[in-house]
Design a protein around this motif. Structure first.
Motif, PDB file in Angstrom:
ATOM      1  N   LEU A 280       0.826  -1.213   0.000  1.00  0.00           N
ATOM      2  CA  LEU A 280       0.000   0.000   0.000  1.00  0.00           C
ATOM      3  C   LEU A 280       0.859   1.262   0.000  1.00  0.00           C
ATOM      4  O   LEU A 280       0.645   2.184  -0.796  1.00  0.00           O
ATOM      5  CB  LEU A 280      -0.940   0.019   1.208  1.00  0.00           C
ATOM      6  CG  LEU A 280      -2.081  -0.976   1.178  1.00  0.00           C
ATOM      7  CD1 LEU A 280      -2.765  -1.037   2.541  1.00  0.00           C
ATOM      8  CD2 LEU A 280      -3.077  -0.604   0.093  1.00  0.00           C
ATOM      9  N   SER A 281       1.846   1.301   0.896  1.00  0.00           N
ATOM     10  CA  SER A 281       2.656   2.507   0.963  1.00  0.00           C
ATOM     11  C   SER A 281       3.519   2.666  -0.286  1.00  0.00           C
ATOM     12  O   SER A 281       3.707   3.778  -0.775  1.00  0.00           O
ATOM     13  CB  SER A 281       3.484   2.567   2.249  1.00  0.00           C
ATOM     14  OG  SER A 281       4.126   1.370   2.506  1.00  0.00           O
ATOM     15  N   SER A 282       4.007   1.568  -0.840  1.00  0.00           N
ATOM     16  CA  SER A 282       4.794   1.652  -2.078  1.00  0.00           C
ATOM     17  C   SER A 282       3.954   2.173  -3.241  1.00  0.00           C
ATOM     18  O   SER A 282       4.440   2.957  -4.057  1.00  0.00           O
ATOM     19  CB  SER A 282       5.384   0.287  -2.432  1.00  0.00           C
ATOM     20  OG  SER A 282       6.322  -0.105  -1.464  1.00  0.00           O
ATOM     21  N   ALA A 283       2.696   1.747  -3.312  1.00  0.00           N
ATOM     22  CA  ALA A 283       1.812   2.215  -4.392  1.00  0.00           C
ATOM     23  C   ALA A 283       1.574   3.723  -4.289  1.00  0.00           C
ATOM     24  O   ALA A 283       1.606   4.434  -5.296  1.00  0.00           O
ATOM     25  CB  ALA A 283       0.490   1.459  -4.343  1.00  0.00           C
ATOM     26  N   VAL A 284       1.373   4.224  -3.085  1.00  0.00           N
ATOM     27  CA  VAL A 284       1.157   5.658  -2.899  1.00  0.00           C
ATOM     28  C   VAL A 284       2.450   6.415  -3.179  1.00  0.00           C
ATOM     29  O   VAL A 284       2.447   7.440  -3.872  1.00  0.00           O
ATOM     30  CB  VAL A 284       0.626   5.966  -1.480  1.00  0.00           C
ATOM     31  CG1 VAL A 284       0.565   7.472  -1.227  1.00  0.00           C
ATOM     32  CG2 VAL A 284      -0.753   5.340  -1.278  1.00  0.00           C
ATOM     33  N   LEU A 285       3.565   5.914  -2.674  1.00  0.00           N
ATOM     34  CA  LEU A 285       4.849   6.578  -2.898  1.00  0.00           C
ATOM     35  C   LEU A 285       5.223   6.634  -4.375  1.00  0.00           C
ATOM     36  O   LEU A 285       5.832   7.603  -4.825  1.00  0.00           O
ATOM     37  CB  LEU A 285       5.951   5.873  -2.106  1.00  0.00           C
ATOM     38  CG  LEU A 285       5.928   6.111  -0.598  1.00  0.00           C
ATOM     39  CD1 LEU A 285       6.899   5.173   0.106  1.00  0.00           C
ATOM     40  CD2 LEU A 285       6.240   7.558  -0.266  1.00  0.00           C
TER      41      LEU A 285
ATOM     42  N   ASN B 180       3.276   7.173  -6.795  1.00  0.00           N
ATOM     43  CA  ASN B 180       2.592   8.335  -7.365  1.00  0.00           C
ATOM     44  C   ASN B 180       3.184   9.647  -6.877  1.00  0.00           C
ATOM     45  O   ASN B 180       3.212  10.629  -7.614  1.00  0.00           O
ATOM     46  CB  ASN B 180       1.100   8.315  -7.011  1.00  0.00           C
ATOM     47  CG  ASN B 180       0.310   7.451  -7.955  1.00  0.00           C
ATOM     48  OD1 ASN B 180       0.763   7.108  -9.038  1.00  0.00           O
ATOM     49  ND2 ASN B 180      -0.873   7.069  -7.532  1.00  0.00           N
ATOM     50  N   LEU B 181       3.636   9.680  -5.631  1.00  0.00           N
ATOM     51  CA  LEU B 181       4.180  10.916  -5.072  1.00  0.00           C
ATOM     52  C   LEU B 181       5.551  11.238  -5.628  1.00  0.00           C
ATOM     53  O   LEU B 181       5.883  12.403  -5.846  1.00  0.00           O
ATOM     54  CB  LEU B 181       4.269  10.812  -3.541  1.00  0.00           C
ATOM     55  CG  LEU B 181       2.940  10.750  -2.800  1.00  0.00           C
ATOM     56  CD1 LEU B 181       3.172  10.477  -1.320  1.00  0.00           C
ATOM     57  CD2 LEU B 181       2.170  12.052  -2.993  1.00  0.00           C
ATOM     58  N   ASP B 182       6.375  10.230  -5.828  1.00  0.00           N
ATOM     59  CA  ASP B 182       7.755  10.434  -6.275  1.00  0.00           C
ATOM     60  C   ASP B 182       8.182   9.265  -7.155  1.00  0.00           C
ATOM     61  O   ASP B 182       8.906   8.378  -6.718  1.00  0.00           O
ATOM     62  CB  ASP B 182       8.674  10.575  -5.067  1.00  0.00           C
ATOM     63  CG  ASP B 182      10.070  11.042  -5.446  1.00  0.00           C
ATOM     64  OD1 ASP B 182      10.335  11.267  -6.651  1.00  0.00           O
ATOM     65  OD2 ASP B 182      10.909  11.172  -4.540  1.00  0.00           O
ATOM     66  N   PRO B 183       7.731   9.244  -8.419  1.00  0.00           N
ATOM     67  CA  PRO B 183       7.999   8.100  -9.286  1.00  0.00           C
ATOM     68  C   PRO B 183       9.475   7.846  -9.569  1.00  0.00           C
ATOM     69  O   PRO B 183       9.857   6.742  -9.934  1.00  0.00           O
ATOM     70  CB  PRO B 183       7.248   8.430 -10.575  1.00  0.00           C
ATOM     71  CG  PRO B 183       6.727   9.802 -10.449  1.00  0.00           C
ATOM     72  CD  PRO B 183       6.942  10.275  -9.050  1.00  0.00           C
ATOM     73  N   GLU B 184      10.341   8.860  -9.400  1.00  0.00           N
ATOM     74  CA  GLU B 184      11.762   8.676  -9.694  1.00  0.00           C
ATOM     75  C   GLU B 184      12.560   8.194  -8.497  1.00  0.00           C
ATOM     76  O   GLU B 184      13.744   7.901  -8.615  1.00  0.00           O
ATOM     77  CB  GLU B 184      12.354   9.986 -10.215  1.00  0.00           C
ATOM     78  CG  GLU B 184      11.758  10.377 -11.563  1.00  0.00           C
ATOM     79  CD  GLU B 184      12.378  11.639 -12.104  1.00  0.00           C
ATOM     80  OE1 GLU B 184      13.477  12.021 -11.669  1.00  0.00           O
ATOM     81  OE2 GLU B 184      11.763  12.245 -12.989  1.00  0.00           O
ATOM     82  N   HIS B 185      11.939   8.124  -7.346  1.00  0.00           N
ATOM     83  CA  HIS B 185      12.645   7.732  -6.130  1.00  0.00           C
ATOM     84  C   HIS B 185      12.197   6.353  -5.694  1.00  0.00           C
ATOM     85  O   HIS B 185      11.011   6.057  -5.703  1.00  0.00           O
ATOM     86  CB  HIS B 185      12.352   8.740  -5.014  1.00  0.00           C
ATOM     87  CG  HIS B 185      13.188   8.515  -3.798  1.00  0.00           C
ATOM     88  ND1 HIS B 185      12.866   7.595  -2.836  1.00  0.00           N
ATOM     89  CD2 HIS B 185      14.337   9.093  -3.400  1.00  0.00           C
ATOM     90  CE1 HIS B 185      13.781   7.622  -1.889  1.00  0.00           C
ATOM     91  NE2 HIS B 185      14.681   8.512  -2.194  1.00  0.00           N
ATOM     92  N   PRO B 186      13.144   5.513  -5.289  1.00  0.00           N
ATOM     93  CA  PRO B 186      12.723   4.206  -4.776  1.00  0.00           C
ATOM     94  C   PRO B 186      11.855   4.396  -3.532  1.00  0.00           C
ATOM     95  O   PRO B 186      12.010   5.371  -2.805  1.00  0.00           O
ATOM     96  CB  PRO B 186      14.041   3.506  -4.438  1.00  0.00           C
ATOM     97  CG  PRO B 186      15.074   4.578  -4.390  1.00  0.00           C
ATOM     98  CD  PRO B 186      14.577   5.718  -5.233  1.00  0.00           C
ATOM     99  N   ALA B 187      10.962   3.478  -3.295  1.00  0.00           N
ATOM    100  CA  ALA B 187      10.008   3.599  -2.192  1.00  0.00           C
ATOM    101  C   ALA B 187      10.682   3.607  -0.833  1.00  0.00           C
ATOM    102  O   ALA B 187      10.103   4.031   0.133  1.00  0.00           O
ATOM    103  CB  ALA B 187       8.983   2.481  -2.266  1.00  0.00           C
TER     104      ALA B 187
END
Length: 164
Positions: free
Chosen positions: A141-146, A148-155
């Motif tokens: 869940l948190s990886s899916a949201v992250l 979207n927030l920062d697609p260029e950064h690893p979760a």
């Protein structure tokens, strides 16, 4: 034009907001006995993975999902308390490096135990009724949201870096 949030969406995002507000303060309270905040622990933890090798503050900010100004401000406080040293980067005089001191290493060792206990009690204990203890679901869940927030950064850190 978009429609307003559905009742289920409203509840989900309200609970997310509550989590984002309450968890940092609860972690800070638990880590306070170790002399650090949750964010300070996060910086010390990232630096600990480098051993004595310095890390640029910009990289430290990237790894901790923080802004460079916030990272620099907190690093200044950690330096004043003798937990880290800061120095000019030899490869780029405009950049600043940070490294743990022995006091910082000791402080991190104490805060690491406090942090683990706090996370287990405050986060993971609430997930126990989910299949597999809920950790995989929380990660997904948190990886899916992250993403979207920062697609260029690893979760976040990899499983192997957390095993330290």
């Amino acid at each position: 034009m978009s429609l307003p949030l559905s009742p289920a969406e409203s509840v989900a995002v309200a609970r997310l907001h509550a989590l984002l507000e309450l968890l940092p303060a609860a972690l800070d309270k638990r880590l306070g006995v170790g002399g650090v905040t949750a964010f300070e622990h996060t910086l010390l933890d990232a630096l600990s993975h480098r051993g004595q090798e310095p890390m640029r503050l910009s990289e430290l900010a990237r790894q901790t999902n923080a802004t460079l100004p916030r990272t620099s401000r907190v690093a200044t406080g950690l330096e004043k308390r003798g937990l880290i040293t800061r120095s000019t980067c030899p490869e780029d005089g405009r950049a600043t490096n940070a490294a743990l001191t022995s006091l910082g290493t000791d402080t991190h060792a104490r805060s690491r135990v406090l942090y683990a206990n706090a996370v287990r009690e405050l986060v993971f204990a609430g997930l126990e009724q989910l299949p597999g203890g809920g950790i995989a679901q929380l990660t997904a869940l948190s990886s899916a949201v992250l993403a979207n927030l920062d697609p260029e950064h690893p979760a976040g850190p990899t499983e192997s870096s957390n095993a330290r």
